[in-house]
Design an enzyme around this catalytic site. Structure first.
Site, PDB file in Angstrom:
ATOM      1  N   SER A 114       0.973  -0.939  -0.166  1.00 57.59           N
ATOM      2  CA  SER A 114       0.030   0.482   0.119  1.00 57.59           C
ATOM      3  C   SER A 114       0.731   0.846   0.037  1.00 57.59           C
ATOM      4  CB  SER A 114      -0.604   0.033   0.910  1.00 57.59           C
ATOM      5  OG  SER A 114       0.009   0.185   2.441  1.00 57.59           O
TER       6      SER A 114
ATOM      7  N   GLY B  44      -0.496   4.279   0.658  1.00 57.06           N
ATOM      8  CA  GLY B  44      -0.994   5.576   0.600  1.00 57.06           C
ATOM      9  C   GLY B  44      -1.718   6.488  -0.263  1.00 57.06           C
ATOM     10  N   ALA B  45      -1.649   7.583  -0.504  1.00 55.46           N
ATOM     11  CA  ALA B  45      -2.606   8.420  -1.496  1.00 55.46           C
ATOM     12  C   ALA B  45      -2.457   7.628  -3.235  1.00 55.46           C
ATOM     13  CB  ALA B  45      -2.359   9.803  -1.474  1.00 55.46           C
ATOM     14  N   GLU B  46      -0.915   7.035  -3.242  1.00 53.91           N
ATOM     15  CA  GLU B  46      -0.355   6.686  -4.237  1.00 53.91           C
ATOM     16  C   GLU B  46      -1.106   5.565  -4.703  1.00 53.91           C
ATOM     17  OE1 GLU B  46       1.277   8.578  -6.711  1.00 53.91           O
ATOM     18  OE2 GLU B  46       0.816  10.362  -5.397  1.00 53.91           O
ATOM     19  N   GLY B  47      -1.836   4.694  -4.006  1.00 53.89           N
ATOM     20  CA  GLY B  47      -2.772   3.572  -3.955  1.00 53.89           C
ATOM     21  C   GLY B  47      -1.976   2.466  -4.143  1.00 53.89           C
TER      22      GLY B  47
ATOM     23  N   GLY C 129      -5.788   1.369   5.585  1.00 49.25           N
ATOM     24  CA  GLY C 129      -4.638   0.250   5.205  1.00 49.25           C
ATOM     25  C   GLY C 129      -6.165  -1.116   6.011  1.00 49.25           C
ATOM     26  N   ASP C 130      -6.618  -1.105   6.783  1.00 49.15           N
ATOM     27  CA  ASP C 130      -7.339  -2.480   7.219  1.00 49.15           C
ATOM     28  C   ASP C 130      -8.262  -2.148   6.173  1.00 49.15           C
ATOM     29  OD1 ASP C 130      -5.832  -2.411   9.826  1.00 49.15           O
ATOM     30  OD2 ASP C 130      -6.944  -0.926  10.799  1.00 49.15           O
TER      31      ASP C 130
HETATM   32  N1  LIG Z   1      -5.338  10.250   0.685  1.00 51.15           N
HETATM   33  C1  LIG Z   1      -5.470   8.696   0.278  1.00 51.15           C
HETATM   34  N2  LIG Z   1      -6.454   9.280  -0.844  1.00 51.15           N
HETATM   35  C2  LIG Z   1      -7.075   8.104  -1.437  1.00 51.15           C
HETATM   36  N3  LIG Z   1      -6.568   6.684  -0.906  1.00 51.15           N
HETATM   37  C3  LIG Z   1      -6.190   7.105   0.156  1.00 51.15           C
HETATM   38  C4  LIG Z   1      -5.480   7.899   0.763  1.00 51.15           C
HETATM   39  N4  LIG Z   1      -4.628   7.109   1.615  1.00 51.15           N
HETATM   40  C5  LIG Z   1      -5.046   6.322   1.827  1.00 51.15           C
HETATM   41  N5  LIG Z   1      -5.674   5.819   0.942  1.00 51.15           N
HETATM   42  C6  LIG Z   1      -6.121   4.280   0.996  1.00 51.15           C
HETATM   43  O1  LIG Z   1      -5.473   3.179   0.849  1.00 51.15           O
HETATM   44  C7  LIG Z   1      -4.312   2.320   1.297  1.00 51.15           C
HETATM   45  C8  LIG Z   1      -4.203   1.896   2.170  1.00 51.15           C
HETATM   46  O2  LIG Z   1      -3.636   3.063   2.535  1.00 51.15           O
HETATM   47  P1  LIG Z   1      -2.195   3.109   3.836  1.00 51.15           P
HETATM   48  O3  LIG Z   1      -2.090   4.327   3.867  1.00 51.15           O
HETATM   49  O4  LIG Z   1      -0.988   2.944   2.518  1.00 51.15           O
HETATM   50  O5  LIG Z   1      -2.102   2.052   4.976  1.00 51.15           O
HETATM   51  P2  LIG Z   1      -1.381   2.002   6.074  1.00 51.15           P
HETATM   52  O6  LIG Z   1      -2.006   2.887   6.881  1.00 51.15           O
HETATM   53  O7  LIG Z   1      -1.371   0.910   6.490  1.00 51.15           O
HETATM   54  O8  LIG Z   1      -0.451   2.998   6.071  1.00 51.15           O
HETATM   55  C9  LIG Z   1      -4.301   2.800  -0.101  1.00 51.15           C
HETATM   56  O9  LIG Z   1      -3.157   1.809  -0.368  1.00 51.15           O
HETATM   57  C10 LIG Z   1      -5.145   3.572  -0.399  1.00 51.15           C
HETATM   58  O10 LIG Z   1      -5.282   2.901  -1.560  1.00 51.15           O
HETATM   59  O1  LIG Z   2      -1.041  -2.522  16.306  1.00 52.06           O
HETATM   60  P1  LIG Z   2      -0.739  -1.113  16.138  1.00 52.06           P
HETATM   61  O2  LIG Z   2       0.208  -1.279  15.032  1.00 52.06           O
HETATM   62  O3  LIG Z   2      -0.592  -0.759  17.256  1.00 52.06           O
HETATM   63  O4  LIG Z   2      -2.071  -0.386  14.891  1.00 52.06           O
HETATM   64  C1  LIG Z   2      -2.687   0.074  15.788  1.00 52.06           C
HETATM   65  C2  LIG Z   2      -3.500   0.583  15.187  1.00 52.06           C
HETATM   66  O5  LIG Z   2      -4.098   0.561  13.894  1.00 52.06           O
HETATM   67  C3  LIG Z   2      -5.347   1.250  13.898  1.00 52.06           C
HETATM   68  O6  LIG Z   2      -5.892  -0.541  12.905  1.00 52.06           O
HETATM   69  C4  LIG Z   2      -5.108   1.883  12.227  1.00 52.06           C
HETATM   70  O7  LIG Z   2      -4.319   0.903  10.887  1.00 52.06           O
HETATM   71  P2  LIG Z   2      -4.528   1.521   9.804  1.00 52.06           P
HETATM   72  O8  LIG Z   2      -4.574   2.977   9.506  1.00 52.06           O
HETATM   73  O9  LIG Z   2      -3.140   1.041   8.877  1.00 52.06           O
HETATM   74  O10 LIG Z   2      -5.810   0.660   8.771  1.00 52.06           O
HETATM   75  C5  LIG Z   2      -6.666   1.407  14.278  1.00 52.06           C
HETATM   76  O11 LIG Z   2      -7.377   1.038  14.940  1.00 52.06           O
HETATM   77  C6  LIG Z   2      -4.984   1.410  16.237  1.00 52.06           C
HETATM   78  O12 LIG Z   2      -5.415   2.164  16.265  1.00 52.06           O
END
Ligand SMILES: Nc1ncnc2c1ncn2[C@@H]1O[C@H](COP(=O)(O)OP(=O)(O)O)[C@@H](O)[C@H]1O
Ligand SMILES: O=P(O)(O)OC[C@H]1O[C@](O)(COP(=O)(O)O)[C@@H](O)[C@@H]1O
Length: 312
Positions: free
Chosen positions: A222, A224-227, A253-254
């Site tokens: 993943s 972030g905003a890049e997909g 992410g979840d």
């Molecule tokens: N600013 C955003 N705009 C649109 N989609 C987003 C954005 N940020 C995250 N996402 C979507 O959420 C997914 C997970 O976000 P990411 O930040 O990579 O995961 P994590 O929370 O596990 O670090 C990305 O792969 C994307 O599809």
């Molecule tokens: O177990 P970790 O890595 O501390 O993460 C827990 C946190 O991650 C989250 O599940 C959110 O995770 P994501 O933003 O990656 O989807 C929160 O609900 C929780 O507070």
């Protein structure tokens, strides 16, 4: 409808606070705040339950503040198989500012002893029949070693269960050694996992492919905003979300992992699955909490996701 077990070894109550701009060291006033039963596996469970899967939730839950979790599991229709441990489940603070910046303060969690770990293994062994997937998500609480996580995943695999892993640091490194069927690192987690900096997209993609060729059937990277980039045997798909208004990136992410698992369990094509999961996670950033597919513009959101095959 499929049966899924989610394991959140270190759940959390998420205290989400919205404010215009964080001013560290002074009194800040929130615009909105809420407390939600969360933690990575629980968030996945919530999304899957909303999409009509039969979900059981497990892991380690502090006895002293379990009421909001019990209420939430009941509300989601999830079977509560959490092992209770002494003390309180952690509270994680999520500060979301108007410009989309998020500050996470995650606690370490309630300590877990050997007896609770054994109880969890026994419970999984007893209740693993007919599961279609097991999701192991999040950090490890004090007392649980990364090697234990690796052994747990190995055991689930021996029972023939597909394990989806989303973790970080040493837990991800050790968990990956047990060869889950899918991992979902973000860019930082992937760099930690391979033990070297990954400065650009080419480096990220080649590290992800390295892991996939090393025996992880699916790597969902993943960005972030890049997909997101999905690497699997014989192919790679890349999805880019449309631009959306960012309220909070917590739970994106979840939501991505849950959306992908939903598509796989439904037997959809990879292209359809990734489009859906990317749209669902884009919706997650428009709100506090996990993404929803029952919103009016969800079809338009799916249509606006750009999916392409990459050759790497
Ligand atoms: N600013 C955003 N705009 C649109 N989609 C987003 C954005 N940020 C995250 N996402 C979507 O959420 C997914 C997970 O976000 P990411 O930040 O990579 O995961 P994590 O929370 O596990 O670090 C990305 O792969 C994307 O599809
Ligand atoms: O177990 P970790 O890595 O501390 O993460 C827990 C946190 O991650 C989250 O599940 C959110 O995770 P994501 O933003 O990656 O989807 C929160 O609900 C929780 O507070």
């Amino acid at each position: 409808m499929s049966r899924v077990l989610t394991l959140t070894l270190n759940p959390a109550l998420d205290l989400s606070i919205r404010l215009a701009e964080l001013s560290p060291g002074s009194v800040n006033r929130s615009e909105e705040s809420s407390m939600t039963a969360a933690g990575k596996g629980n968030n996945v469970a919530r999304v899957l339950a909303r999409h009509s899967h039969q979900v059981a939730v497990s892991g380690f839950l502090g006895r002293d503040n379990q009421a909001p979790f019990e209420r939430a599991f009941h509300e989601w229709g999830a079977e509560d198989r959490f092992i209770r441990v002494a003390g309180e489940t952690r509270v994680n603070v999520k500060l979301s500012e108007a410009d989309g910046r998020v500050t996470d303060i995650n606690g370490s969690g309630a300590p877990v002893d050997e007896a609770a770990m054994t109880q969890l293994l026994d419970d999984i062994e007893a209740g693993a029949d007919n599961l279609h997937a097991v999701v192991v998500s999040g950090s490890l609480p004090p007392g649980v070693a990364p090697e234990w996580l690796s052994a747990l995943i190995g055991r689930l695999r021996t029972q023939g269960l597909p394990v989806w892993l989303d973790s970080s640091g040493k837990a991800l490194v050790q968990g990956t050694r047990a060869r889950p069927v899918l991992i979902k690192p973000n860019e930082h987690e992937l760099a930690e996992c391979v033990g070297r900096p990954l400065p650009d997209e080419a480096a990220l993609l080649s590290a992800a492919r390295e892991l996939q060729l090393g025996g992880i059937e699916n790597v969902l990277l993943s960005l972030g905003a890049e997909g997101v980039v999905w690497l699997f045997e014989g192919g790679t798909l890349r999805a880019r979300p449309p631009r959306v208004e960012v309220v909070s990136t917590v739970c994106a992410g979840d939501t991505l992992l849950a959306g992908t698992l939903h598509g796989v369990l439904e037997g959809w094509s990879r292209e359809k699955t990734l489009r859906f999961a990317t749209a669902l996670s884009a919706d997650a950033v428009r709100r506090i909490g996990v993404g929803r597919s029952d919103v009016e513009d969800f079809t338009a959101l799916c249509d606006a996701v750009c999916v392409e095959a990459l050759t790497i």
